[in-house]
Structure formats: structure tokens, C-alpha cells
Enzyme design. Structure first.
Site, PDB file in Angstrom:
ATOM      1  N   ASP A 199     -25.406  31.271 -36.124  1.00  0.00           N
ATOM      2  CA  ASP A 199     -24.505  32.226 -35.475  1.00  0.00           C
ATOM      3  C   ASP A 199     -24.941  32.527 -34.047  1.00  0.00           C
ATOM      4  OD1 ASP A 199     -22.231  33.799 -35.343  1.00  0.00           O
ATOM      5  OD2 ASP A 199     -23.234  35.594 -36.083  1.00  0.00           O
ATOM      6  N   SER A 218     -21.842  42.766 -31.730  1.00  0.00           N
ATOM      7  CA  SER A 218     -22.276  41.407 -32.055  1.00  0.00           C
ATOM      8  C   SER A 218     -22.626  40.635 -30.793  1.00  0.00           C
ATOM      9  CB  SER A 218     -21.161  40.669 -32.807  1.00  0.00           C
ATOM     10  OG  SER A 218     -20.930  41.236 -34.060  1.00  0.00           O
ATOM     11  N   HIS A 237     -19.716  33.620 -33.744  1.00  0.00           N
ATOM     12  CA  HIS A 237     -18.437  34.183 -34.177  1.00  0.00           C
ATOM     13  C   HIS A 237     -17.750  34.989 -33.073  1.00  0.00           C
ATOM     14  CE1 HIS A 237     -20.940  37.808 -35.238  1.00  0.00           C
ATOM     15  NE2 HIS A 237     -19.843  38.440 -34.877  1.00  0.00           N
TER      16      HIS A 237
END
Length: 423
Positions: free
Chosen positions: A183, A267, A153
Site C-alpha cells: 500500500d 492516509s 489506495h
């Protein structure tokens, strides 16, 4: 100075006359003198009393002032504020296990900027703008190339990728491949920019309560290289994920739970153990208003095989059956009985709504409206558990044994899996 108001020189005097005797307050007896004093005799004692009183006040104030100075001086000495005390700044080298680990790996954690092309609404011109900033970890150098792992993402829909290092220098990154289900994504850069490579650790060996360190760029590059410390709060957590935001759970992510602060921008960053090894890829946090301190990371033992496939081929080669599915829970009870003819005690499973031509399912004899309730001895409750079994435990070319209900009867079907990106 209120305590000095009643000294003798400040007392109220009464006017003197020839007929009224003068009473001196300092005398122990109030016996009047044998003769009344003259006016001049009354003035001189009064003047003398005023002088004596003034001297007393001056002496008292001097003593009090001196005491105050001494007290202040004493306090100043305690605080190190006197002119005689020399202060000096001392530089201390404060090192501990955390600072040593951070110093060892910090150059291996980078910023990843997602750049996308945007067309101006009022003209035909296009500009490249920052769509988001995440983090990444340099995990490998091979020849003149170095490789960074981050989240899918973070790089999704990027036209360009800009990599920012701990010293502020930048370079261009090339996306090799990414995987929406886990992911994860892999980026390639020139090896000359990679000062540090962070090695993978064994995430299965982690213990609850073990100290871990999160390094990344929370809220963007303005907080680049931020370090937060916490513990492993839990292992083998399964978090429901709605990938397309349609309100239906598409996947159950297997993650580590930590209370180390993880925020947007972290992230793709590193979760490090006290040996300086990468044991998790920071991925998400639970952001409900009543929740605090629940950060989630992808365990490296689950990530390594995906990373290797992305690095080598740019994609993840997953097995497929060649079917379209529907959760049994979504089927009305009447149709479960009349169309699927299921026993009343069967409430969980997945219904086959279509079978692709020349697919493994067709070759195995799977039919429309078969209800899958078990795979390789594992109970199948819905599409999420089916996908996890298919993607996490099976490989292309494996044979899978399924139990299905057809026309009310329980059947066993063997299927050889092929490569694909769907069920």
C-alpha cells in the site's frame, strides 16, 4: 420588598368615633387616657405616624440599596468589570516539544487529490472530477525533482494527481509507481515547490508509550494540516487485508499501532517521532463500532526498500515460483486423505494446483497436488504466510528450500527464485 409590608404606616386602621378610645401600638401600656380625644386630635397623631413610618421605610430602602450597590461593586471589582480597572489582551508565545516538531515538518506534509475522468451519462462529454483526497510526505529532493510517499489506495486509478501544500498552493504530481501489497506509492513533483523534506527515522527503535504525532488531511482539504498526538500503542501488528473484497484474506499487513486520531484523508500522511523524523506512513484505522483509538501506520523500516524500488523503476521486483495455489483448509477432509494422501495430523499448508511452464517450480521438480508445509524452516499455514515469506524475506535469485507432502511422503525441494508479480 415583602419584608417591608408590616411597617407602622401600612397597618390596618379602624374607623374612629367619639365613644371608642384610641389605642396606640407604640405604647408599652394600654391604659386609656383620662379623656376621650377629639376627632381632630385623632387625625394629627395618625398623620404624624404615617410620616414617621414613611421616613423609616425610605431610610431602610436607602440603606439596602446602598448595600446592594456596594456588594455589586465588590463583585464587579473581583471580576474586573469596574470602570476603574483597565483590561488588556496579552499575546503569549506558548511553545512546547510538539509545537516545535510540527513547525519543523508541517511544510513537508501535503494533500494528494485523486482526479479521474468521468463520462457524462447523457452525453459524450468527459469531465475530470475529484475521486478522493489523501495525504503525502515529501521525503527527498534530488536535482530539480522532489519525491512524495503516499498510499497506493490514495492514487489508485488516478488520471491526474494534484498536490496541495500547507500554504494552500497547488501543483501537479506525477505518479512514478505504486505497490498494492504494501500500500505504498511514490509521486514526483518539481523541486521548487518542496520547502521541507522530512527525513526517515528508525521505526524499529520505537517504544510502546512513546509520543508520536500524526499530520494529514482528515476528511479532505477542509481540515488540511491537522495535527493529532498519541503514543505508540503497539509494534509488529499483523492486520489481515482483503484486497479485492472477495471475502478471502490476501495479505497480512505489518503495521504500527497508535492511538493518535487517524481518519479518512489521513492516509499517506506522516507519523512523526519527537525528533521530527518520519517513522510511519499512516495507512488505515479499525472502524468497528465498538473500537476506538486504533490507528495503523506502515513502519518506515519496512517501507524504505519498497519506496526506493518504486522511485527507481516504478515497480517492486519480487521473486516468484510460478505456481497456482490453494489453502489446504479449503480442501474437504475426504480429498485430503484420498487425493492428497496427507497424514491425519497435517491440517495446515498450501496445495499446488498448477505449475507454469519454464518456471522456477517446474525446474525444481514441483508437481501438481504437492502440499507445501514449510519454507526455509518456517511453517507455512496458508497463502498469506507463504506470500509474506516469499515477499518479505526472499529476493530474486535467492534459493529457497521447501518441504512438501507428495503421495503421503515428505520431500525437500530447493528452488531458485526468479522475478515476477505472482506466486
Amino acid at each position: 420588598m415583602d419584608e417591608f409590608k408590616n411597617y407602622p404606616d401600612d397597618r390596618e386602621r379602624q374607623p374612629l368615633n367619639e365613644t371608642e378610645p384610641v389605642i396606640e401600638t407604640r405604647r408599652e401600656t394600654a391604659t386609656p387616657p383620662p379623656r376621650p380625644p377629639k376627632r381632630s386630635g385623632g387625625f394629627l397623631p395618625g398623620l404624624l405616624g404615617a410620616i414617621v413610618g414613611g421616613l423609616l421605610v425610605w431610610l431602610l430602602m436607602t440603606n439596602v440599596g446602598g448595600t446592594g450597590e456596594k456588594a455589586t461593586s465588590g463583585n464587579d471589582e473581583k471580576l474586573g468589570l469596574t470602570d476603574n480597572v483597565q483590561s488588556e489582551r496579552v499575546s503569549l508565545d506558548i511553545s512546547n516539544d510538539v509545537t516545535e516538531v510540527v513547525g519543523k515538518v508541517t511544510d513537508g506534509v501535503v494533500g494528494v487529490t485523486n482526479l479521474q475522468t468521468v463520462r457524462d451519462f447523457w452525453s459524450t462529454t468527459e469531465t475530470t472530477q475529484e475521486a478522493g483526497v489523501g495525504s503525502g510526505v515529501i521525503y527527498k529532493k534530488a536535482g530539480d525533482k522532489a519525491y512524495i510517499v503516499t498510499n497506493h489506495h490514495v492514487v489508485e486509478n488516478a488520471q491526474q494527481l494534484e498536490i496541495t501544500f500547507d500554504d494552500g498552493s497547488k501543483t501537479e504530481g506525477k505518479l512514478i509507481g505504486s505497490d498494492i501489497w504494501t500500500d505504498l506509492a511514490v509521486i514526483e513533483i518539481d523541486a521548487k515547490h518542496a520547502k521541507t523534506v522530512v527525513e526517515f527515522g528508525d521505526s524499529d527503535a520505537l517504544k510502546r508509550g512513546e509520543t508520536v504525532i500524526a499530520i494529514g488531511n482528515p476528511l479532505g482539504l477542509g481540515f488540511s494540516g491537522s495535527v493529532t498526538v498519541g503514543v505508540v500503542s503497539g509494534k509488529d501488528r499483523s492486520i489481515p487485508i482483503d484486497l479485492n473484497r472477495d471475502g478471502i484474506i490476501d495479505w497480512q499487513a505489518d503495521v504500527l499501532q497508535t492511538d493518535a486520531a487517524i481518519n479518512p484523508g489521513n492516509s499517506g500522511g506522516a507519523l512523526i517521532n519527537m525528533a521530527g523524523q518520519l517513522i510511519g506512513i499512516n495507512s488505515m484505522k479499525i472502524t468497528e463500532s465498538t473500537v476506538e483509538g486504533i490507528g495503523l501506520a506502515i513502519p518506515t523500516n519496512l517501507a524504505v526498500s519498497i519506496i526506493e524500488q518504486l522511485e527507481t523503476t516504478g515497480t517492486v521486483n519480487r521473486p516468484t515460483m510460478g505456481v497456482t495455489l490453494l489453502d489446504l483448509r479449503s480442501v474437504p477432509a475426504r480429498q485430503q486423505q484420498e487425493v492428497l494422501k496427507l497424514p491425519e495430523d497435517v491440517t495446515d499448508g498450501v496445495v499446488v494446483t498448477d505449475v507454469a511452464r519454464n518456471s522456477p517450480a517446474q525446474e525444481a521438480g514441483v508437481q501438481k497436488y504437492d502440499t507445501i508445509v514449510e519454507m526455509d524452516g518456517e511453517k507455512i499455514e496458508d497463502m498469506v504466510t507463504l506470500r509474506k515469506h516469499l515477499y518479505n524475506t526472499k529476493r530474486v535469485g535467492d534459493t529457497m528450500t521447501m518441504k512438501v507432502y507428495r503421495e503421503g511422503k515428505l520431500l525437500e525441494i530447493d528452488m531458485k527464485l526468479q522475478s515476477g508479480n505472482s506466486f
